[in-house]
Design a protein around this motif. Structure first.
Motif, PDB file in Angstrom:
ATOM      1  N   VAL A 149      11.405  -2.105   0.700  1.00 29.42           N
ATOM      2  CA  VAL A 149      10.894  -1.765  -0.631  1.00 29.42           C
ATOM      3  C   VAL A 149       9.425  -2.178  -0.711  1.00 29.42           C
ATOM      4  N   GLY A 150       8.627  -1.321  -1.319  1.00 26.71           N
ATOM      5  CA  GLY A 150       7.225  -1.608  -1.534  1.00 26.71           C
ATOM      6  C   GLY A 150       6.833  -1.304  -2.959  1.00 26.71           C
ATOM      7  N   THR A 151       5.689  -1.808  -3.369  1.00 27.79           N
ATOM      8  CA  THR A 151       5.185  -1.518  -4.701  1.00 27.79           C
ATOM      9  C   THR A 151       3.662  -1.594  -4.706  1.00 27.79           C
ATOM     10  N   LYS A 152       3.071  -0.777  -5.536  1.00 21.82           N
ATOM     11  CA  LYS A 152       1.648  -0.859  -5.824  1.00 21.82           C
ATOM     12  C   LYS A 152       1.529  -1.578  -7.157  1.00 21.82           C
ATOM     13  N   PHE A 153       0.642  -2.527  -7.238  1.00 19.44           N
ATOM     14  CA  PHE A 153       0.480  -3.288  -8.470  1.00 19.44           C
ATOM     15  C   PHE A 153      -0.409  -2.528  -9.445  1.00 19.44           C
ATOM     16  N   THR A 154       0.020  -1.337  -9.803  1.00 21.27           N
ATOM     17  CA  THR A 154      -0.752  -0.507 -10.725  1.00 21.27           C
ATOM     18  C   THR A 154       0.068  -0.109 -11.945  1.00 21.27           C
ATOM     19  N   GLY A 155       1.305   0.276 -11.776  1.00 19.75           N
ATOM     20  CA  GLY A 155       2.135   0.733 -12.892  1.00 19.75           C
ATOM     21  C   GLY A 155       2.809  -0.420 -13.591  1.00 19.75           C
ATOM     22  N   VAL A 156       4.127  -0.504 -13.424  1.00 19.72           N
ATOM     23  CA  VAL A 156       4.937  -1.534 -14.065  1.00 19.72           C
ATOM     24  C   VAL A 156       4.483  -2.932 -13.658  1.00 19.72           C
ATOM     25  N   ASP A 157       4.055  -3.062 -12.408  1.00 21.09           N
ATOM     26  CA  ASP A 157       3.664  -4.374 -11.889  1.00 21.09           C
ATOM     27  C   ASP A 157       2.159  -4.638 -11.987  1.00 21.09           C
ATOM     28  N   ALA A 158       1.469  -3.934 -12.869  1.00 20.90           N
ATOM     29  CA  ALA A 158       0.006  -4.077 -12.979  1.00 20.90           C
ATOM     30  C   ALA A 158      -0.418  -5.503 -13.338  1.00 20.90           C
ATOM     31  N   TRP A 159       0.425  -6.249 -13.995  1.00 18.28           N
ATOM     32  CA  TRP A 159       0.099  -7.635 -14.348  1.00 18.28           C
ATOM     33  C   TRP A 159      -0.138  -8.495 -13.104  1.00 18.28           C
ATOM     34  N   LEU A 160       0.381  -8.063 -11.936  1.00 20.13           N
ATOM     35  CA  LEU A 160       0.234  -8.837 -10.709  1.00 20.13           C
ATOM     36  C   LEU A 160      -0.951  -8.378  -9.852  1.00 20.13           C
ATOM     37  N   ASN A 161      -1.605  -7.294 -10.236  1.00 18.79           N
ATOM     38  CA  ASN A 161      -2.719  -6.773  -9.450  1.00 18.79           C
ATOM     39  C   ASN A 161      -3.837  -7.812  -9.339  1.00 18.79           C
ATOM     40  N   ASN A 162      -4.193  -8.150  -8.123  1.00 24.38           N
ATOM     41  CA  ASN A 162      -5.217  -9.164  -7.834  1.00 24.38           C
ATOM     42  C   ASN A 162      -4.890 -10.528  -8.431  1.00 24.38           C
ATOM     43  N   LYS A 163      -3.585 -10.834  -8.547  1.00 19.49           N
ATOM     44  CA  LYS A 163      -3.159 -12.112  -9.110  1.00 19.49           C
ATOM     45  C   LYS A 163      -2.217 -12.893  -8.189  1.00 19.49           C
ATOM     46  N   ALA A 164      -1.681 -12.263  -7.133  1.00 23.30           N
ATOM     47  CA  ALA A 164      -0.704 -12.938  -6.266  1.00 23.30           C
ATOM     48  C   ALA A 164      -1.327 -14.168  -5.619  1.00 23.30           C
ATOM     49  N   SER A 165      -0.618 -15.293  -5.724  1.00 24.65           N
ATOM     50  CA  SER A 165      -1.124 -16.550  -5.177  1.00 24.65           C
ATOM     51  C   SER A 165      -0.185 -17.204  -4.178  1.00 24.65           C
ATOM     52  N   SER A 166       1.101 -16.839  -4.207  1.00 23.65           N
ATOM     53  CA  SER A 166       2.051 -17.427  -3.275  1.00 23.65           C
ATOM     54  C   SER A 166       3.230 -16.486  -3.082  1.00 23.65           C
ATOM     55  N   VAL A 167       3.913 -16.666  -1.946  1.00 21.04           N
ATOM     56  CA  VAL A 167       5.065 -15.820  -1.612  1.00 21.04           C
ATOM     57  C   VAL A 167       6.196 -16.684  -1.061  1.00 21.04           C
ATOM     58  N   LYS A 168       7.388 -16.143  -1.172  1.00 28.03           N
ATOM     59  CA  LYS A 168       8.576 -16.806  -0.625  1.00 28.03           C
ATOM     60  C   LYS A 168       9.487 -15.704  -0.107  1.00 28.03           C
ATOM     61  N   PHE A 169      10.098 -15.922   1.038  1.00 30.09           N
ATOM     62  CA  PHE A 169      11.057 -14.970   1.568  1.00 30.09           C
ATOM     63  C   PHE A 169      12.419 -15.653   1.626  1.00 30.09           C
ATOM     64  N   ILE A 170      13.395 -15.035   0.957  1.00 29.64           N
ATOM     65  CA  ILE A 170      14.743 -15.609   0.946  1.00 29.64           C
ATOM     66  C   ILE A 170      15.685 -14.642   1.629  1.00 29.64           C
ATOM     67  N   GLN A 171      16.314 -15.143   2.694  1.00 28.31           N
ATOM     68  CA  GLN A 171      17.309 -14.354   3.421  1.00 28.31           C
ATOM     69  C   GLN A 171      18.651 -14.580   2.742  1.00 28.31           C
ATOM     70  N   ALA A 172      19.231 -13.534   2.192  1.00 26.05           N
ATOM     71  CA  ALA A 172      20.510 -13.671   1.466  1.00 26.05           C
ATOM     72  C   ALA A 172      21.667 -13.793   2.421  1.00 26.05           C
TER      73      ALA A 172
END
Length: 132
Positions: A109-132
């Motif tokens: 899954v991918g996303t562009k931070f322009t539509g629904v996720d525009a609040w995150l555009n140029n704001k990402a500061s950290s990431v976490k990957f969780i293997q279910a």
């Protein structure tokens, strides 16, 4: 200017124009090729059209919470793609230490931070990957 000089000048201008447009177009193609073929990775880019700087890691490189600031990618991401297979989820946070507002991207899954996720555009500061 004789005919031979004019023909040469015309060819030189055309060649420069074609080469210049190829150079301008290449970063967008390069960034996508830096993400899509690398299965089993997560990828962030600093433009929403696959251009510019790329941040790519495997889930094992994202142990716990991973800050984007040491890599110089803090507040730059405009596109994210979870190019892993299985049940892993990539969480992207708008503040450091995996706190604040976040989104989760499942496998493939991918996303562009322009539509629904525009609040995150140029704001990402950290990431976490969780293997279910």
């Amino acid at each position: 200017m004789n005919l031979r000089s004019r023909v040469f000048a015309t060819i030189a201008v055309a060649a420069t124009t074609i080469a210049g447009s190829a150079i301008v177009a290449s970063p967008a193609m390069a960034a996508q090729s830096d993400c899509m073929p690398y299965h089993g990775t997560v990828c962030l880019t600093d433009t929403s059209s696959w251009g510019g700087q790329v941040w790519r890691q495997t889930p094992s490189q994202i142990s716990g919470c991973r800050q984007l600031s040491p890599e110089g990618f803090n507040n730059k991401a405009s596109l994210a793609f979870n190019n892993t297979f299985g049940d892993g989820v990539l969480f992207i946070y708008d503040t450091s230490n995996c706190t604040g507002r976040s989104i989760g991207l499942g496998s493939q899954v991918g996303t562009k931070f322009t539509g629904v996720d525009a609040w995150l555009n140029n704001k990402a500061s950290s990431v976490k990957f969780i293997q279910a």
